[in-house]
Design an enzyme around this catalytic site. Structure first.
Site, short mmCIF file in Angstrom:
data_model
loop_
_atom_site.label_atom_id
_atom_site.label_comp_id
_atom_site.label_asym_id
_atom_site.label_seq_id
_atom_site.Cartn_x
_atom_site.Cartn_y
_atom_site.Cartn_z
N PRO A 85 7.27 -36.14 30.35
CA PRO A 85 8.04 -36.97 29.42
C PRO A 85 8.80 -36.10 28.42
CG PRO A 85 5.76 -37.72 29.59
CD PRO A 85 5.83 -36.37 30.22
N GLY A 142 12.66 -35.99 22.02
CA GLY A 142 13.71 -35.27 21.28
C GLY A 142 13.71 -33.79 21.56
N PHE A 172 15.71 -35.40 14.96
CA PHE A 172 15.79 -35.20 16.40
C PHE A 172 14.59 -35.75 17.17
CE2 PHE A 172 17.50 -31.48 14.07
CZ PHE A 172 18.86 -31.76 14.23
N THR A 216 2.24 -36.85 19.82
CA THR A 216 1.79 -35.64 19.12
C THR A 216 0.95 -35.94 17.88
OG1 THR A 216 3.85 -35.56 17.85
CG2 THR A 216 3.78 -34.30 19.90
N THR A 268 0.23 -36.00 28.61
CA THR A 268 -0.67 -35.64 29.71
C THR A 268 -1.29 -36.86 30.38
OG1 THR A 268 -2.53 -35.42 28.18
CG2 THR A 268 -1.25 -33.43 28.65
N TYR A 320 0.41 -25.28 5.35
CA TYR A 320 1.48 -24.94 6.29
C TYR A 320 1.84 -23.47 6.07
CZ TYR A 320 5.46 -26.66 9.11
OH TYR A 320 6.36 -26.93 10.11
#
Length: 551
Positions: A162, A165, A235, A244, A298, A506
């Protein structure tokens, strides 16, 4: 948020004209160095567009050893002869033609969907080519088309990847080099409709291929929003967010994607999976959504999602706070989380990232503006005694009714003051939010001058945040020295999302790879060591980017 007038809703052929084939984002938007050696950001899509950045070159030279004299030239265009030939199952192709579903075996279409945006993927595209790319690209236009494609794939033993973006950073779009079967890239971009908006239940039924900014714009036309704004929202797609297990910059108000999803429809090799109703909660056994969220393609193809919506907030206000050091800033964010009064977005940059952000400031338009900036700096560093090499900055975004925003703002600034924080103005907050969307463009220009970089993130309990940040950055410096990196690395972090029991941290890692024969291998070793350090300090492998997945 950047302009949404970007042409992504036109026919699929235009997408490859609008977006780069071997880098991040729009083709007309990029960092360059002009004839005077000054950095510029091109295009008109962002507030930074068309501006000169007089401090960036000096920052690169001083902190990374970069030089305009040493340039690495990427391939200007795709060489079709470099693309691996299509491995085609003719029986599958004949059955696909009978469905009237659009497909392509064109080399450019296949390469465009052969990768995400991992460092090693884009580095390879600059100088070489993947050993394996999808053999066929298909463009279903609805859920039933996906059912047909997956059914044919099962019938003919075909692989399906699949594609939303294309912003994946977990290698999930890469084709295994030794795969002998036909590989199909299932591009969901034509599945971009909003089926309905339920104003009583504040939900919307949306096809999975819609791009984030298009979703927000279309909902906004009816007075609603999802509030989900990941860094990639220009995007990335709704289906990609689900696949995700994404998180957005305004999750404090709107929640992460798992908090927003009410219903998911997914096509699998064994049939369609979806709940029997759209109730807000069920207690009958494991929640199937928890298997789908984060599965990264998956298990099947997400085709439709029912998502929570809210009225567009009537008032929005940016802000920023400067702290004497990172420790004070983290303590403030902890207190804000403890009191459950976090604004829509609150993000804390360490000193290295603050200085880097300063290097991205555009050339001032007037002496008066320059004077004001100088007075602010004097007030903070001289009058208040903040060390420029230690201070850090938090950027804020408040949303809601005007009255509640102003009350909320006062509450947060009062807490910040208890930890030595000083209000640093709306402009810094808005600029910090804007930079989120352009920061990814820096990697492309960096590679032009032997600089490589990547980001990775983690979630960690509050009592481990400071140790983890310090130890990971120290580990990066150590690993770079041991692997022959000649110049000091750029190792920096920010706290981007807060929770009752912890936070998301991050990291950015970058270095000058001149003199290193295999820079990607060296980078991956250093990042792997950094992730080991994260785990050793009580952090998770990932907060929202996912892990490397073999498809």
């Amino acid at each position: 948020m950047p302009s949404t007038d970007n042409g992504l809703e036109s026919l699929r052929e235009s997408v490859q004209e609008v977006l780069k084939w071997n880098g991040w984002g729009y083709s007309d938007s990029k960092f360059i160095f002009n004839k005077k050696g000054q950095a510029e950001f091109t295009g008109k899509r962002y507030r930074l567009g068309g501006t000169v950045l007089p401090l960036l070159r000096e920052w690169i030279e001083k902190n990374l050893g970069g030089s305009l004299e040493h340039k690495s030239i990427p391939k200007a265009s795709l060489n079709i002869s470099d693309v691996p030939p299509s491995v085609t199952n003719e029986e599958f192709l004949q059955d696909l033609k009978a469905t009237n579903i659009s497909y392509s075996q064109d080399a450019e279409d296949r390469v465009f969907r052969a990768h995400g945006h991992c460092l090693h993927e884009l580095f390879l595209l600059r100088e070489g080519m993947f050993k394996r790319v999808p053999d066929i690209v298909v463009w279903p236009e609805c859920h039933d088309d996906v059912v047909k494609i997956v059914g044919l794939a099962c019938k003919h033993n075909i692989c399906v990847i699949p594609f939303g973006g294309g912003t994946s950073v977990s290698s999930a779009l890469e084709c295994p080099p030794d795969e002998k079967r036909t590989i199909v890239s299932l591009d969901t971009s034509q599945m971009n409709r909003i089926h309905w908006i339920d104003e009583k239940n504040l939900t919307a039924r949306v096809e999975a291929g819609i791009v984030g900014q298009d979703l927000e714009r279309r909902l906004g036309e009816s007075g609603y929003c999802t509030g989900h704004e990941p860094d990639s929202m220009e995007f990335s797609t709704l289906g990609g967010w689900v696949a995700t297990r994404a998180s957005g910059m305004k999750k404090n108000v709107y929640g992460n994607i798992e908090d927003l999803v009410v219903h998911i429809k997914m096509v699998t090799p064994r049939g369609v999976i979806e709940k029997s109703c759209q109730g807000p909660r069920m207690s009958t056994g494991p929640d199937i959504h928890h298997f789908i969220l984060g599965s990264e393609g998956t298990l099947g193809v997400v085709t439709e999602v029912t998502i929570k919506i809210r009225p567009v907030p009537e008032y929005q206000k940016y802000g920023s706070v400067v702290f004497p050091n990172f420790e004070r800033g983290v303590a403030c964010l902890r207190e804000v989380a403890k009191q459950r009064c976090a604004p829509a977005s609150i993000r804390l940059m360490d000193n290295q990232q603050f200085q880097f952000g300063h290097a991205l400031k555009p050339q001032v338009a007037s002496i008066f503006t320059s004077l004001l900036d100088g007075l602010k700096k004097f007030y903070i560093t001289k009058f208040k005694g903040f060390d420029p090499n230690l201070l850090c900055v938090a950027t804020l975004l408040f949303e809601g009714s005007r009255e509640k925003v102003l009350q909320h703002e006062k509450q947060v600034y009062d807490i910040a003051a208890k930890f030595g924080g000083l209000a640093a103005g709306e402009d810094n907050g808005q600029r910090g939010y804007m930079l989120t969307f352009v920061i990814a463009y820096l990697r492309d220009v960096g590679m032009d001058y032997y600089l490589i970089g990547e980001s990775f993130e983690t979630s960690v309990p509050w009592d481990r945040v400071l140790d983890l940040c310090r130890n990971v950055k120290e580990r990066i410096v150590k690993e770079c020295k041991e692997r022959g990196v000649q110049f000091p690395p750029f190792a920096t972090c920010r706290v981007t999302q807060t929770y009752d029991a912890g936070a998301c941290v991050y990291f950015y890692l970058g270095f000058n790879y001149r003199g290193i024969s295999d820079p990607i291998h060296v980078y991956e070793e250093i990042e792997s060591a950094a992730r080991e350090e994260i785990l050793a300090n009580g952090g998770s492998l990932s907060h929202h980017h996912g892990g490397t997945v073999c498809v």
